[in-house]
Design a protein around this motif. Sequence first.
Motif, PDB file in Angstrom:
ATOM      1  N   PRO A 171      63.072 -13.084  13.228  1.00  0.00           N
ATOM      2  CA  PRO A 171      64.335 -12.519  12.478  1.00  0.00           C
ATOM      3  C   PRO A 171      65.623 -12.039  12.978  1.00  0.00           C
ATOM      4  O   PRO A 171      66.575 -11.842  13.049  1.00  0.00           O
ATOM      5  N   CYS A 172      65.033 -11.214  14.189  1.00  0.00           N
ATOM      6  CA  CYS A 172      66.608 -10.836  14.710  1.00  0.00           C
ATOM      7  C   CYS A 172      65.867 -10.267  16.262  1.00  0.00           C
ATOM      8  O   CYS A 172      65.182 -10.466  16.934  1.00  0.00           O
ATOM      9  N   LEU A 173      66.904  -9.806  17.246  1.00  0.00           N
ATOM     10  CA  LEU A 173      67.170  -9.893  18.772  1.00  0.00           C
ATOM     11  C   LEU A 173      66.399  -8.974  19.574  1.00  0.00           C
ATOM     12  O   LEU A 173      65.956  -8.631  20.063  1.00  0.00           O
ATOM     13  N   LYS A 174      66.672  -7.701  18.294  1.00  0.00           N
ATOM     14  CA  LYS A 174      65.496  -6.310  18.925  1.00  0.00           C
ATOM     15  C   LYS A 174      64.343  -7.507  19.032  1.00  0.00           C
ATOM     16  O   LYS A 174      63.253  -6.847  20.382  1.00  0.00           O
ATOM     17  N   GLU A 175      63.614  -7.966  18.409  1.00  0.00           N
ATOM     18  CA  GLU A 175      62.050  -8.047  18.223  1.00  0.00           C
ATOM     19  C   GLU A 175      61.592  -9.440  19.579  1.00  0.00           C
ATOM     20  O   GLU A 175      61.109  -9.360  20.508  1.00  0.00           O
ATOM     21  N   ALA A 176      63.063 -10.619  19.436  1.00  0.00           N
ATOM     22  CA  ALA A 176      62.816 -11.390  20.460  1.00  0.00           C
ATOM     23  C   ALA A 176      62.911 -10.750  22.195  1.00  0.00           C
ATOM     24  O   ALA A 176      61.819 -11.395  22.878  1.00  0.00           O
ATOM     25  N   GLN A 177      63.305  -9.426  22.421  1.00  0.00           N
ATOM     26  CA  GLN A 177      63.639  -8.838  23.357  1.00  0.00           C
ATOM     27  C   GLN A 177      61.951  -8.770  23.601  1.00  0.00           C
ATOM     28  O   GLN A 177      61.388  -8.047  24.952  1.00  0.00           O
ATOM     29  N   VAL A 178      62.030  -7.585  22.580  1.00  0.00           N
ATOM     30  CA  VAL A 178      60.013  -7.190  22.596  1.00  0.00           C
ATOM     31  C   VAL A 178      59.083  -8.928  23.672  1.00  0.00           C
ATOM     32  O   VAL A 178      58.176  -7.807  24.532  1.00  0.00           O
ATOM     33  N   LEU A 179      59.778  -9.184  22.760  1.00  0.00           N
ATOM     34  CA  LEU A 179      58.714 -10.168  22.992  1.00  0.00           C
ATOM     35  C   LEU A 179      58.928 -11.548  24.207  1.00  0.00           C
ATOM     36  O   LEU A 179      57.811 -11.545  25.181  1.00  0.00           O
ATOM     37  N   VAL A 180      59.970 -11.228  24.950  1.00  0.00           N
ATOM     38  CA  VAL A 180      60.670 -11.832  25.957  1.00  0.00           C
ATOM     39  C   VAL A 180      59.981 -10.619  27.505  1.00  0.00           C
ATOM     40  O   VAL A 180      59.245 -11.548  28.134  1.00  0.00           O
ATOM     41  N   GLU A 181      59.976  -9.951  27.103  1.00  0.00           N
ATOM     42  CA  GLU A 181      59.556  -8.747  28.127  1.00  0.00           C
ATOM     43  C   GLU A 181      57.879  -8.432  27.640  1.00  0.00           C
ATOM     44  O   GLU A 181      57.434  -8.519  29.394  1.00  0.00           O
ATOM     45  N   LEU A 182      57.461  -8.607  26.797  1.00  0.00           N
ATOM     46  CA  LEU A 182      56.066  -8.864  27.045  1.00  0.00           C
ATOM     47  C   LEU A 182      54.878  -9.924  27.732  1.00  0.00           C
ATOM     48  O   LEU A 182      54.606  -9.872  28.185  1.00  0.00           O
ATOM     49  N   LEU A 183      56.227 -10.912  27.005  1.00  0.00           N
ATOM     50  CA  LEU A 183      55.493 -12.137  27.986  1.00  0.00           C
ATOM     51  C   LEU A 183      55.227 -11.676  29.505  1.00  0.00           C
ATOM     52  O   LEU A 183      54.898 -12.416  30.156  1.00  0.00           O
ATOM     53  N   LYS A 184      56.174 -11.735  30.247  1.00  0.00           N
ATOM     54  CA  LYS A 184      56.400 -11.045  31.493  1.00  0.00           C
ATOM     55  C   LYS A 184      55.208 -10.222  32.065  1.00  0.00           C
ATOM     56  O   LYS A 184      54.965 -10.285  33.819  1.00  0.00           O
ATOM     57  N   GLU A 185      54.257  -9.905  31.114  1.00  0.00           N
ATOM     58  CA  GLU A 185      53.467  -8.934  31.891  1.00  0.00           C
ATOM     59  C   GLU A 185      51.965  -9.728  31.277  1.00  0.00           C
ATOM     60  O   GLU A 185      50.743 -10.175  32.129  1.00  0.00           O
ATOM     61  N   TYR A 186      52.437 -11.092  31.125  1.00  0.00           N
ATOM     62  CA  TYR A 186      51.411 -12.681  31.281  1.00  0.00           C
ATOM     63  C   TYR A 186      51.696 -13.388  32.205  1.00  0.00           C
ATOM     64  O   TYR A 186      52.714 -14.401  31.384  1.00  0.00           O
ATOM     65  N   PRO A 187      51.766 -13.358  33.212  1.00  0.00           N
ATOM     66  CA  PRO A 187      53.181 -14.426  34.103  1.00  0.00           C
ATOM     67  C   PRO A 187      53.112 -15.346  34.212  1.00  0.00           C
ATOM     68  O   PRO A 187      53.250 -16.683  34.469  1.00  0.00           O
ATOM     69  N   LYS A 188      51.378 -16.476  34.018  1.00  0.00           N
ATOM     70  CA  LYS A 188      50.961 -17.353  33.862  1.00  0.00           C
ATOM     71  C   LYS A 188      51.094 -17.512  32.610  1.00  0.00           C
ATOM     72  O   LYS A 188      50.557 -19.219  32.202  1.00  0.00           O
TER      73      LYS A 188
END
Length: 450
Positions: A171-188
Amino acid sequence: MELNENKVFVLDGGFSSQISCHVGTNADGDPLWSARFLKTNPEDVYRTHLDYLRAGADVISTNTYQASVGGFVEHLGVATEEATELIRLAVELARRACDTYLEQNSQPLLNPTPLVAGSVGPYGAHLNDGSEYRGNYADKVSSETMREWHIPRINTLLEAGVDLLALETIPCLKEAQVLVELLKEYPKAKAWLSFSCKDDKKLAHGEDFQTAAVQCWQANPTQLIAVGVNCCPPNIVSNLVKGINEGRKQPIPFVTYPNSGERYIPDMGWTDKDKSESIDKFVHEWLKLGVRYIGGCCRTYQNDISQIRKLKIFGISLRKKEKADEVKMLTNENAQLKNINLELTSETMRMKKRICELQQEKFSDYLTLMRERDGRYTLYHQKLQLEERVKQLTRNVAGARHEDPLLLRVALDRCRSVARHTRCTTPLHCFAHFEPSASALRLLSGNQEI
């Protein structure tokens, strides 16, 4: 099945809605929502996945939208290890449904290699107060807190072997940014990111949807397969995504799986049932706008996905479909142009014929004018000749009446000479009857008087 950006994928529908057909009750208001059935009704979870595969879904999502290790521990009274195993079980049930579907169908399938997406609902979902439809928790919960809350579930889903992650109803940009950055920790890992919106412009928390979507996509375009919106009325989807790809060399793929159009109010449940709309009637419009993943969310069922699947566009490469449509359009245009060309050729021949007729008429008029001109010239010369002839005749008449002036002069001189040398009884006025011509008088007046 590979995640081909040129292919359109059918997603499943509302899990809570469809599982209610098996368990005989709904999970609305439950703090774990349908995730509770992982513990109480695992076979019904499996059957629900199978329903959507048989309806034609290319991708099914695990029953983990409102699942969390902490939530299971609190509301089921299980240990942390068992809570983690329940999340792992969600993946196993989805995989089992895929295997059963493939085993039971030997004939060619529209979805021969279905994918499993690990459902990752927002932080607000576990609060069980409808926060995912408001996003107001973003004003007081830190990014780090949200990140740490998401990690256990994402770790478990990826370790259990999901094909991709469904980061949904954010629902918010703040959490979306958290998830997009967290995804980078799983490069595959691959994932789609789907927002919760309150209208056709804004996220549930109030940020501009298009700005948020583009910002998140640009932050991780190699791992995100699509961005979009879910659990919203289907009639606002087009306005949300329209225009995002204008001017972009590489268009952003979109994902959408709206609800039925009804609205959920925590204390009242689902309202506005009269505003319910069929998702399939919007599909072609969404495809034109670049949507590549289409399914349903709350209050949608197996039949809704079947209706979407019946649209022959699915299972066919969009590029091939677009080329086929383009060839068909060009063929029709070519036929139309041929007809127009024949009409123009016929009209050209008619015009040429008319021009020849006009030229002939014009030449005929020209000849008539030349003849009239020649006639006028002939009359004019005849007139001159007649006038000259009249003058000649006039001179001739005058000459016949009066003798030549020179001869008259000689005659007069002789008369004068005789009058001087002889007595003449004839007076001079006897010659008065003689009337010399005007020209003779002019000649005589210049020499001597009579």
